[in-house]
Each structure stands twice: as C-alpha cells, then as structure tokens.
Design a protein around this motif. Structure first.
Motif, short mmCIF file in Angstrom:
data_model
loop_
_atom_site.label_atom_id
_atom_site.label_comp_id
_atom_site.label_asym_id
_atom_site.label_seq_id
_atom_site.Cartn_x
_atom_site.Cartn_y
_atom_site.Cartn_z
N UNK A 152 0.83 -1.20 0.00
CA UNK A 152 0.00 0.00 0.00
C UNK A 152 0.86 1.25 0.00
N UNK A 153 2.09 1.09 0.43
CA UNK A 153 3.07 2.17 0.37
C UNK A 153 4.14 1.75 -0.65
N UNK A 154 4.22 2.46 -1.73
CA UNK A 154 5.09 2.04 -2.82
C UNK A 154 6.54 1.90 -2.35
N UNK A 155 7.09 0.74 -2.64
CA UNK A 155 8.47 0.39 -2.30
C UNK A 155 8.75 0.46 -0.80
N UNK A 156 7.71 0.38 0.02
CA UNK A 156 7.91 0.39 1.48
C UNK A 156 7.49 -0.94 2.09
N UNK A 157 7.27 -1.93 1.25
CA UNK A 157 6.80 -3.22 1.75
C UNK A 157 7.98 -4.18 1.97
#
Length: 211
Positions: A128-133
C-alpha cells in the motif's frame, strides 16, 4: 508451577488433531517463558506453536528436483496461494534448495512476534506504500502475472510441502534475506546464517564481532 505448565502443554498436544505435533524446541521456549514469570498462555499462542504435519509430506523428503517432480500437483487455500505466489515472484529462478530457503524465511517470520502471524500477513506487510513493503513485488505498482507454468507448478509444490510441516533445515532460523546484488544497511548488523544460490540469509540480532 513449571511442571504443571508442561503437563498442561502435553495435554494440549494430545487434544489437537492426529495430524499435528508440538515441536520439542517450542516446548523448551514455553518453559523458558514460564521461568521468566509468564503466568498464563493463551490457547491462540499455543496453537501458533503447533505445526501441522501431513502423513506423506515429509516421507523421503529431499531438497531435490527429482523428489519434488514426483510429488502430486499442489493446490490449497489462501495461505498456500500467498506462499506460492511469493516463491514464484521472489525466487522462481533459484534452485529448488534456494526456493525452499525463501519459504523458510517466510514461515520463520510467521512464527516470530516481530511479524504478522499469518503467511499472507507476512507477505503483504507494508503493501500500500510504494516500495515500502517487505516483498517488492507486492508494492512496486506493477501487475504481476504468472506466465511460466512449470515454475508455478514447482513453487506450488514447495509451498504445499512447507505448509504441511516439512523441515526447516537450511537457513538456521533466518527471517531476512537479500540477493548478492545489494547490501542493505541492516545486513551489517544482523547475523548471517546461510548463503544459498543468489541469496544471503540473516536473523535479527547484532553481531558480536565482524570477524
């Protein structure tokens, strides 16, 4: 109190279905918790330490492409689907051994209080958070398609075997990994436990020495 606690745990082990077992190392973990003053343990927590074992899943088990090819085609529920997809998008180019190792990390996370307590929860953490998974394919904004049937069939079997209680003997409890192509900052602090294929594996815990 400790003896009573272990007896209660043993009773729970008898009460669970015949296809499950309580691992000895988990019993030791619970006894340590009791010694540290744990007065009660919920059934939910105990259930988390019970590993389902298929009667045939580990028979003749080997980290071997030939053994895997002899296993029946796999399918399953939501947790199986999540694990199979993660193996496909994260490790389908790895050897069978390397794919099993990645599956170990995911299941080790499920068992760890540091992470969500389900396979899908672990894999989709941060999505849901781009590139924060935690697993890039779930949050890079690109649609994912399964276009390699043979690779999918292989990881589907690995997911099934691992969820059925296959041993986790490759990564020494790792909960993190990365490819040789990168060197994330956390890798300098955590303990490296294995190097398999294109991946290096780690578990949390600061190194005592760089030697």
């Amino acid at each position: 109190m400790i003896k009573a606690f272990v007896f209660a745990l043993a009773a729970l082990a008898v009460a669970v279905p015949a296809f499950a077992e309580v691992k000895q190392d988990n019993i030791r973990r619970l006894v340590k918790l009791e010694k540290r003053g744990l007065q009660s343990t919920t059934k939910t927590h105990l259930d988390g330490l019970i590993t389902p074992v298929s009667t045939g899943a580990a028979r003749g088990f080997a980290y071997d492409a030939g053994w895997l090819a002899r296993q029946p085609a796999a399918n399953g529920g939501t947790q199986w689907q999540c694990l199979a997809e993660a193996l496909y998008f994260e490790a389908r180019g790895e050897t069978v051994r390397g794919q099993f190792a990645v599956a170990e990390v995911i299941l080790n996370r499920v068992d760890s209080p540091r992470f969500p307590n389900s396979v899908c929860g672990v894999i989709n953490q941060g999505t849901g958070r781009k590139y924060a998974c935690q697993f890039t394919y779930t949050c890079d904004g690109h649609p994912e398609h399964i276009n390699e049937p043979a690779a999918w069939e292989r990881v589907a079997k690995i997911a099934k075997v691992m969820l059925s209680g296959a041993p986790r003997a490759l990564t020494n409890g790792a909960t993190y990994y990365h490819t040789h192509a990168v060197r994330p900052s956390w890798s300098r602090k955590f303990t490296r436990t294995a190097a398999i294929g294109d991946h290096l594996f780690y578990r949390a815990g600061y190194r005592l020495s760089s030697n």
